[in-house]
Write an enzyme that holds these catalytic residues in place. Structure first.
Site, PDB file in Angstrom:
ATOM      1  N   LYS A  22       0.782  -0.952   0.032  1.00 31.90           N
ATOM      2  CA  LYS A  22      -0.392  -0.364  -0.185  1.00 31.90           C
ATOM      3  C   LYS A  22       0.627   1.519  -0.365  1.00 31.90           C
ATOM      4  CE  LYS A  22      -1.361   1.757   3.490  1.00 31.90           C
ATOM      5  NZ  LYS A  22      -0.911   2.656   4.118  1.00 31.90           N
ATOM      6  N   ASN A  23       2.379   1.018   0.573  1.00 29.66           N
ATOM      7  CA  ASN A  23       2.497   1.804   0.749  1.00 29.66           C
ATOM      8  C   ASN A  23       3.956   3.196   0.094  1.00 29.66           C
ATOM      9  OD1 ASN A  23       1.498   2.825   3.412  1.00 29.66           O
ATOM     10  ND2 ASN A  23       3.238   2.260   4.463  1.00 29.66           N
ATOM     11  N   CYS A 120      -4.898   7.352   9.613  1.00 32.81           N
ATOM     12  CA  CYS A 120      -3.973   7.616  11.267  1.00 32.81           C
ATOM     13  C   CYS A 120      -3.633   8.144  13.058  1.00 32.81           C
ATOM     14  CB  CYS A 120      -3.013   5.845  11.703  1.00 32.81           C
ATOM     15  SG  CYS A 120      -3.157   5.434  10.592  1.00 32.81           S
ATOM     16  N   ARG A 125       1.792  14.318  13.669  1.00 29.82           N
ATOM     17  CA  ARG A 125       2.193  14.061  11.596  1.00 29.82           C
ATOM     18  C   ARG A 125       2.317  15.884  11.334  1.00 29.82           C
ATOM     19  NH1 ARG A 125       0.191   7.882  10.682  1.00 29.82           N
ATOM     20  NH2 ARG A 125       1.859   7.956   9.643  1.00 29.82           N
ATOM     21  N   ASP A 313       5.741   0.394  12.000  1.00 30.18           N
ATOM     22  CA  ASP A 313       4.570  -0.209  11.779  1.00 30.18           C
ATOM     23  C   ASP A 313       4.717  -1.523  12.104  1.00 30.18           C
ATOM     24  OD1 ASP A 313       4.045   1.984  10.248  1.00 30.18           O
ATOM     25  OD2 ASP A 313       4.513   1.422   8.580  1.00 30.18           O
ATOM     26  N   ARG A 405      -7.674   0.041   5.649  1.00 24.53           N
ATOM     27  CA  ARG A 405      -7.443   0.855   5.134  1.00 24.53           C
ATOM     28  C   ARG A 405      -6.008   0.118   4.313  1.00 24.53           C
ATOM     29  NH1 ARG A 405      -5.134   5.217   8.601  1.00 24.53           N
ATOM     30  NH2 ARG A 405      -3.677   5.401   6.217  1.00 24.53           N
TER      31      ARG A 405
HETATM   32  C1  UD1 Z   1       5.166   6.914   6.589  1.00 19.00           C
HETATM   33  C2  UD1 Z   1       4.179   5.802   6.163  1.00 19.00           C
HETATM   34  C3  UD1 Z   1       3.403   5.184   7.466  1.00 19.00           C
HETATM   35  C4  UD1 Z   1       4.698   4.651   8.876  1.00 19.00           C
HETATM   36  C5  UD1 Z   1       5.649   6.507   8.505  1.00 19.00           C
HETATM   37  C6  UD1 Z   1       7.231   5.978   8.903  1.00 19.00           C
HETATM   38  C7  UD1 Z   1       2.832   5.644   4.200  1.00 19.00           C
HETATM   39  C8  UD1 Z   1       2.298   6.206   2.731  1.00 19.00           C
HETATM   40  N1  UD1 Z   1       2.962   6.118   5.410  1.00 19.00           N
HETATM   41  O1  UD1 Z   1       3.696   7.593   6.639  1.00 19.00           O
HETATM   42  O2  UD1 Z   1       3.386   3.840   7.403  1.00 19.00           O
HETATM   43  O3  UD1 Z   1       4.409   4.733   9.621  1.00 19.00           O
HETATM   44  O4  UD1 Z   1       6.115   6.047   7.320  1.00 19.00           O
HETATM   45  O5  UD1 Z   1       7.846   4.674   9.019  1.00 19.00           O
HETATM   46  O6  UD1 Z   1       4.332   5.689   3.597  1.00 19.00           O
HETATM   47  N2  UD1 Z   1       7.359  15.037  10.273  1.00 19.00           N
HETATM   48  C9  UD1 Z   1       7.362  16.204  10.432  1.00 19.00           C
HETATM   49  N3  UD1 Z   1       7.668  16.764   9.486  1.00 19.00           N
HETATM   50  C10 UD1 Z   1       6.949  16.096   8.607  1.00 19.00           C
HETATM   51  C11 UD1 Z   1       7.056  15.161   8.199  1.00 19.00           C
HETATM   52  C12 UD1 Z   1       7.172  14.466   9.626  1.00 19.00           C
HETATM   53  O7  UD1 Z   1       8.340  16.775  11.930  1.00 19.00           O
HETATM   54  O8  UD1 Z   1       7.381  16.706   7.455  1.00 19.00           O
HETATM   55  C13 UD1 Z   1       7.577  13.633  11.467  1.00 19.00           C
HETATM   56  C14 UD1 Z   1       6.666  12.711  11.863  1.00 19.00           C
HETATM   57  O9  UD1 Z   1       5.645  13.371  13.081  1.00 19.00           O
HETATM   58  C15 UD1 Z   1       7.809  12.111  12.171  1.00 19.00           C
HETATM   59  C16 UD1 Z   1       8.108  11.697  11.905  1.00 19.00           C
HETATM   60  O10 UD1 Z   1       8.614  12.866  11.002  1.00 19.00           O
HETATM   61  O11 UD1 Z   1       7.236  11.910  13.568  1.00 19.00           O
HETATM   62  C17 UD1 Z   1       8.350  10.194  10.739  1.00 19.00           C
HETATM   63  O12 UD1 Z   1       6.760  10.936  10.040  1.00 19.00           O
HETATM   64  P1  UD1 Z   1       7.020  10.342   7.773  1.00 19.00           P
HETATM   65  O13 UD1 Z   1       8.477   9.202   7.899  1.00 19.00           O
HETATM   66  O14 UD1 Z   1       6.807  11.656   7.759  1.00 19.00           O
HETATM   67  O15 UD1 Z   1       6.032   9.739   8.251  1.00 19.00           O
HETATM   68  P2  UD1 Z   1       4.368   9.246   7.292  1.00 19.00           P
HETATM   69  O16 UD1 Z   1       5.427   9.390   5.307  1.00 19.00           O
HETATM   70  O17 UD1 Z   1       3.252   9.956   6.900  1.00 19.00           O
END
Ligand code: UD1
Length: 431
Positions: A22-23, A120, A125, A313, A405
């Site tokens: 999915k990701n 989620c 986030r 995850d 999901r």
């Molecule tokens: C993706 C995955 C999710 C997985 C996560 C971490 C998808 C669709 N989802 O989520 O399943 O749990 O990676 O492996 O691929 N952060 C910031 N600012 C930002 C973006 C992120 O501070 O602009 C922080 C987040 O709050 C978190 C960390 O960075 O603490 C990692 O988040 P991120 O890698 O961005 O997770 P997702 O990409 O949302």
């Protein structure tokens, strides 16, 4: 609202085939925005988030055909004209990954309006790193009424500009979003401190097949030479490493003998090492892993990290396994705050877990008993099903829409290997 009813006690025996990730599928579908050519994606999982992404793309004017012909897992996307480059709140609120359309939209049309994401409920986030990166590439970003509006230089008329971007923090979708934006920028973009997850490499492979010039995906430095136009392409999505990991734990926790096929063991290194430390027997092939009981489970602590570390995850599912291991397991969550919502539900089933800050301590082995429990997010739901598979009696899991999901035909796959699991309520209809 659908529920699962699970009766525990059966060891799982047989073969489970893993679906596409999915990701990986979500960013690859968003990449279709970058071209007016046709993108064909194979191995797309039939899960709710993919349907949400289809709705998102069609609401912008794209043509999306999901699962046509005999190949139910093939998707054809054509973003000929994007008449309405807006990601609306009604769609975005259920899926945080919707922010993945921000970069491709502004790169293709010069203007993007994207509602602030939901998804989620695990921590705040934010998407500040997506915004910061786009601004470094010359975009102007404003915020009003819960929407972000991004414009390329010259009030949306010019191209994004190549830049040198160092991520303050490693972000998976942030890396993917900006990578897509950079493919159509003018000049070279160098990204440092990038996410190295296999899903980033999967996306880069598709983008290069579309004519992008990307080097270094899968490492922490990625270089992108911007091109004026991208074209259509065909791409096969990687197997889902988190789904594979979840079923490996299902085999281990039930003391069964499961062959998890069509997966990529190379993406599961950290989990495989931990399961072996717990005393689980694994035979690792090229595209399959056989998991068998190796006698009593032993405690082995985990600490979630970015890839190639132990995936956040898989944290909740591993915690279910830890309740059945002898000794104390420490589980430290370093990626997301507030990702221990499964703890209180596991405790209601008889687990002994305490949480202090970012660390949970699981004292095992405890006998689990059935209870009525509530799913709080996607992976927490999977963790509760795993616990229910070894609980005494019939566990009822509420709000399994979280699970829908991201897991394809979850209960069917489990039932086929001997689990007693059924769905009650409105069955999720596959489109
Ligand atoms: C993706 C995955 C999710 C997985 C996560 C971490 C998808 C669709 N989802 O989520 O399943 O749990 O990676 O492996 O691929 N952060 C910031 N600012 C930002 C973006 C992120 O501070 O602009 C922080 C987040 O709050 C978190 C960390 O960075 O603490 C990692 O988040 P991120 O890698 O961005 O997770 P997702 O990409 O949302």
């Amino acid at each position: 609202m659908d529920k699962f009813v699970v009766r525990g006690g059966n060891p799982l025996l047989g073969t489970i085939k893993i679906s596409g990730a999915k990701n990986s599928a979500l960013p690859c579908m968003a990449a279709a925005i970058l071209t007016e050519g046709e993108i064909v994606l194979e191995n797309i999982p039939q899960v709710r988030d993919i349907e949400t992404e289809r709705r998102l793309l069609t609401s912008m004017g794209a043509e999306v055909e999901l699962g046509y012909g005999r190949a139910h897992h093939r998707t054809r996307i054509k973003c000929g004209i994007l008449s309405d480059p807006v990601a609306k709140y009604e769609i975005v609120k259920t899926m945080r990954a919707s922010s993945l359309v921000l970069g491709p939209l502004i790169a293709r049309t010069g203007i993007a309006r994207v509602a602030m994401p939901g998804g989620c409920a695990i921590g705040g986030r934010p998407i500040d790193l997506h915004i910061k990166g786009l601004e470094a590439m010359g975009a102007t970003i404003t915020q009003d009424h819960g929407y972000l509006e991004a414009r390329s230089p010259n009030n949306g008329q010019g191209r994004l500009q190549g830049a040198h971007i160092v991520f303050d923090k490693i972000t998976v979708t942030g890396t993917e979003d900006l990578l897509m934006a950079a493919t159509l920028a003018e000049g070279e973009t160098v990204f440092e401190n990038c996410a190295r997850e296999p899903e980033v490499s999967d996306l880069a492979e598709l983008l290069n097949a579309m004519g992008a010039k990307i080097e270094g995906a899968g490492t922490s430095t990625i270089r992108v030479k911007g091109v004026a136009k991208l074209h259509g392409a065909r791409h096969r999505i990687n197997p889902d490493r988190i789904e594979a990991g979840t079923f490996l734990i299902a085999g281990a926790i039930t003391g069964g003998d499961l062959n998890v096929t069509d997966c990529n063991p190379a993406h599961l290194g950290a989990l495989i090492a931990k399961l072996e430390q717990c005393g689980v027997k694994l035979d690792v092939g090229k595209e399959n892993i056989r998991v068998r009981s190796g006698g009593a489970l032993k405690a082995a602590g985990i600490s979630t990290e970015e890839y190639p570390g132990f995936p956040t995850d898989m944290q909740a599912q591993f915690m279910a396994l830890a309740t059945q291991a002898d000794g104390a397991t420490t589980v430290t969550e370093n990626i997301f705050e507030n990702r221990f919502m499964h703890v209180q539900e596991l405790n209601r089933m008889g687990a002994n877990i305490t949480v202090q800050g970012r660390t949970a301590t699981v004292r095992g082995r405890t006998a689990l008993e059935s209870a009525a429990v509530m799913c709080s997010d996607l992976r927490a739901s999977a963790s509760l099903v795993l616990a229910a598979l070894v609980a005494d009696g019939e566990t009822i899991l509420d709000r399994v829409y979280h699970l829908d999901r991201g897991y394809e035909h979850f209960e069917e796959k489990l039932r086929n290997v001997g689990a007693q699991i059924r769905r009650m309520g409105d069955v999720f209809t596959k489109k």
